[in-house]
Scaffold this motif. Structure first.
Motif, short mmCIF file in Angstrom:
data_model
loop_
_atom_site.label_atom_id
_atom_site.label_comp_id
_atom_site.label_asym_id
_atom_site.label_seq_id
_atom_site.Cartn_x
_atom_site.Cartn_y
_atom_site.Cartn_z
N VAL A 134 -1.37 7.23 4.93
CA VAL A 134 -0.98 8.37 4.09
C VAL A 134 -1.03 7.97 2.62
CG1 VAL A 134 0.95 9.87 3.44
CG2 VAL A 134 0.42 9.49 5.85
N ALA A 135 -0.54 6.78 2.30
CA ALA A 135 -0.53 6.32 0.91
C ALA A 135 -1.94 6.20 0.35
CB ALA A 135 0.19 4.97 0.81
N GLU A 136 -2.86 5.64 1.14
CA GLU A 136 -4.23 5.52 0.68
C GLU A 136 -4.84 6.90 0.43
OE1 GLU A 136 -6.82 2.90 2.80
OE2 GLU A 136 -5.26 1.39 3.11
N GLU A 137 -4.49 7.88 1.25
CA GLU A 137 -4.99 9.23 1.02
C GLU A 137 -4.40 9.84 -0.24
OE1 GLU A 137 -7.57 10.59 2.55
OE2 GLU A 137 -7.62 8.62 3.51
N VAL A 186 -3.52 8.28 -2.88
CA VAL A 186 -4.12 7.64 -4.05
C VAL A 186 -5.58 8.03 -4.20
CG1 VAL A 186 -4.78 5.43 -5.08
CG2 VAL A 186 -2.53 5.69 -4.03
N PHE A 187 -6.39 7.82 -3.16
CA PHE A 187 -7.83 8.00 -3.28
C PHE A 187 -8.27 9.45 -3.13
CE2 PHE A 187 -7.42 3.50 -2.20
CZ PHE A 187 -8.23 2.93 -3.17
N ARG A 188 -7.83 10.14 -2.10
CA ARG A 188 -8.23 11.53 -1.91
C ARG A 188 -7.27 12.50 -2.59
NH1 ARG A 188 -11.20 7.91 0.40
NH2 ARG A 188 -9.61 7.60 2.00
N GLY A 189 -6.11 12.02 -3.03
CA GLY A 189 -5.17 12.85 -3.74
C GLY A 189 -5.34 12.71 -5.23
N TYR A 190 -4.67 11.72 -5.80
CA TYR A 190 -4.68 11.59 -7.26
C TYR A 190 -6.08 11.38 -7.82
CZ TYR A 190 -4.10 10.24 -11.98
OH TYR A 190 -4.25 10.21 -13.35
N LEU A 191 -6.84 10.42 -7.29
CA LEU A 191 -8.15 10.12 -7.86
C LEU A 191 -9.13 11.28 -7.71
CD1 LEU A 191 -8.60 6.37 -6.88
CD2 LEU A 191 -8.15 7.32 -9.14
N THR A 192 -9.05 12.01 -6.60
CA THR A 192 -9.92 13.18 -6.44
C THR A 192 -9.62 14.22 -7.51
OG1 THR A 192 -10.25 12.90 -4.06
CG2 THR A 192 -10.45 15.14 -4.92
N GLN A 193 -8.33 14.46 -7.78
CA GLN A 193 -7.97 15.44 -8.78
C GLN A 193 -8.28 14.95 -10.19
OE1 GLN A 193 -3.86 16.41 -7.86
NE2 GLN A 193 -4.48 17.95 -6.37
N ALA A 194 -8.13 13.64 -10.44
CA ALA A 194 -8.44 13.09 -11.75
C ALA A 194 -9.94 13.14 -12.03
CB ALA A 194 -7.92 11.66 -11.86
N PHE A 195 -10.75 12.70 -11.07
CA PHE A 195 -12.21 12.78 -11.25
C PHE A 195 -12.66 14.23 -11.30
CE2 PHE A 195 -12.43 8.31 -9.73
CZ PHE A 195 -13.36 7.82 -10.64
N GLY A 196 -12.04 15.10 -10.50
CA GLY A 196 -12.43 16.50 -10.46
C GLY A 196 -12.11 17.27 -11.71
N LEU A 203 0.82 -1.21 0.00
CA LEU A 203 0.00 0.00 0.00
C LEU A 203 0.85 1.27 0.00
CD1 LEU A 203 -2.79 -1.08 2.51
CD2 LEU A 203 -2.92 -1.00 0.01
N ILE A 204 1.97 1.24 0.70
CA ILE A 204 2.84 2.42 0.78
C ILE A 204 3.37 2.82 -0.59
CG2 ILE A 204 5.08 3.23 1.66
CD1 ILE A 204 4.39 1.73 4.28
N LEU A 205 3.55 1.84 -1.47
CA LEU A 205 4.02 2.15 -2.82
C LEU A 205 2.99 2.97 -3.60
CD1 LEU A 205 5.86 -1.08 -4.00
CD2 LEU A 205 6.83 1.09 -3.23
#
Length: 353
Positions: free
Chosen positions: A207-210, A212-222, A116-118
């Motif tokens: 931190v890694a899950e954030e 991915v999900f709230r960082g990259y994916l939030t910006q990609a969907f947004g 997950l950290i990766l």
């Protein structure tokens, strides 16, 4: 240094067609975000445009997070096992045991956390390569981790968790997993090893899950839609749904609902506070509390394979999330936390920003 598109906005104020196909398709529509600053989930609107970049980025990030990360860690585990003298005949069984949560050991927890950290470098990779945006914009609109706000978020998280524990003790319907009448577990060498993994690795895993999900994916969907208001809903709901699904097919509907609600709360906070800090604090403390409780009062295997749960637990979790969102937004406003990028720092461009 930030690269700026010299053709935007045009000197005459007239709309122009961008030189690159991935530039802003409608300069007039994006002008307010340039002059007022981008909200967190809209930052990729300053990068490369087009459905392909966003959809491809979402799929690539999930592939890196769930598949490539596992392969990399698995390869490292094989090398380590061979280097420590594991016979070839036992290698397959040892590797299979590491990747299985049927019997969670400290090694299994370490393996899962490492995978997950990766997610952190995978999110950085997608931001930089696919969108031409520097990875630091994943942290916040600053663009960096705002340490003072992160510390305040940990304080709000602690207060919220304390309120949730009080509610859990007062309200009926507590699940069996929260029954501590059997007393504290014995402290053994295995307990010590679990504790080391939890203290050293679990915060990074959260931190890694954030990222991915709230960082990259939030910006990609947004950034996927031109309409900023609709994009805000998509940026919260899309990653929250993927976050809940990612926790496994064996989870019951109540557990799925709880995790989806957690994702929604964290997604709202990311946009409302302009960064990952509040979501990181909330996620880290939640995981430490859950694993700590399982280690000293419950069972780690059951904790990692939660398939059921009472609806009272879900209700308490929803109340806890609502309290944390409200308190965090209040404290953020009192502290003057920015929710948009500084105007002019990011402008639509075909290159990296």
């Amino acid at each position: 240094m930030v690269d700026q598109n010299p053709y935007y906005p045009p000197p005459t104020g007239e709309p122009v067609t961008p030189a690159q196909p991935w530039g802003p398709p409608e300069p007039a529509a994006t002008a307010p975000e340039v002059t007022q600053g981008y909200e967190y989930h809209r930052i990729y609107r300053a990068g490369r445009q087009g459905w392909g970049w966003y959809v491809g980025g979402i799929l690539t990030s999930l592939l890196l997070f769930f598949v490539v990360g596992a392969v990399v860690v698995l390869a490292g585990a094989i090398v380590l096992l061979l280097a420590t003298g594991t016979p070839l005949g036992e290698l397959g069984d040892r590797v299979a045991a590491l990747a299985s949560t049927d019997d969670v050991t400290p090694s299994v927890l370490l393996f899962l956390n490492a995978v997950l950290i990766l997610g952190i470098p995978s999110a950085w990779f997608c931001a930089r390569v696919l969108h031409g945006v520097r990875p630091r914009w994943l942290a916040s609109v600053a663009p960096r981790i705002r340490w003072r706000w992160l510390l305040a978020s940990f304080g709000v998280s602690l207060l919220t968790l304390f309120i949730a524990l009080v509610l859990g003790a007062l309200l009926p319907g507590a699940s069996e997993s929260e029954d501590v009448s059997g007393g504290i577990n014995a402290f053994t060498d295995v307990t010590r090893d679990f504790l080391l993994v939890i203290v050293l690795m679990t915060p990074l895993q959260a931190v890694a899950e954030e990222y991915v999900f709230r960082g990259y994916l939030t910006q990609a969907f947004g950034g996927l839609l031109r309409n900023a208001q609709v994009a805000r809903f998509l940026a919260v709901l899309g990653p929250a749904l993927l976050f809940a699904v990612a926790h496994g097919a064996g989870q019951g509907f109540a557990v799925f609902t709880d995790r989806f609600a957690f994702g929604v709360a964290a997604g709202i906070l990311v946009i409302a506070t302009g960064g990952l800090e509040a979501a990181i604090a909330y996620h880290v403390l939640n995981n430490l509390l859950a694993f700590g409780f399982a280690l000293f009062f419950g069972d780690m295997t059951e904790a990692l394979n939660a398939s059921g749960g009472g609806w009272w637990d879900v209700a308490i979790s929803l109340v806890k999330s609502a309290i944390f969102v409200a308190l965090s937004i209040y404290v953020a406003r009192r502290m003057g936390i920015r929710t948009r990028t500084t105007p002019g720092v990011l402008e639509p461009t075909g290159g990296r920003v």
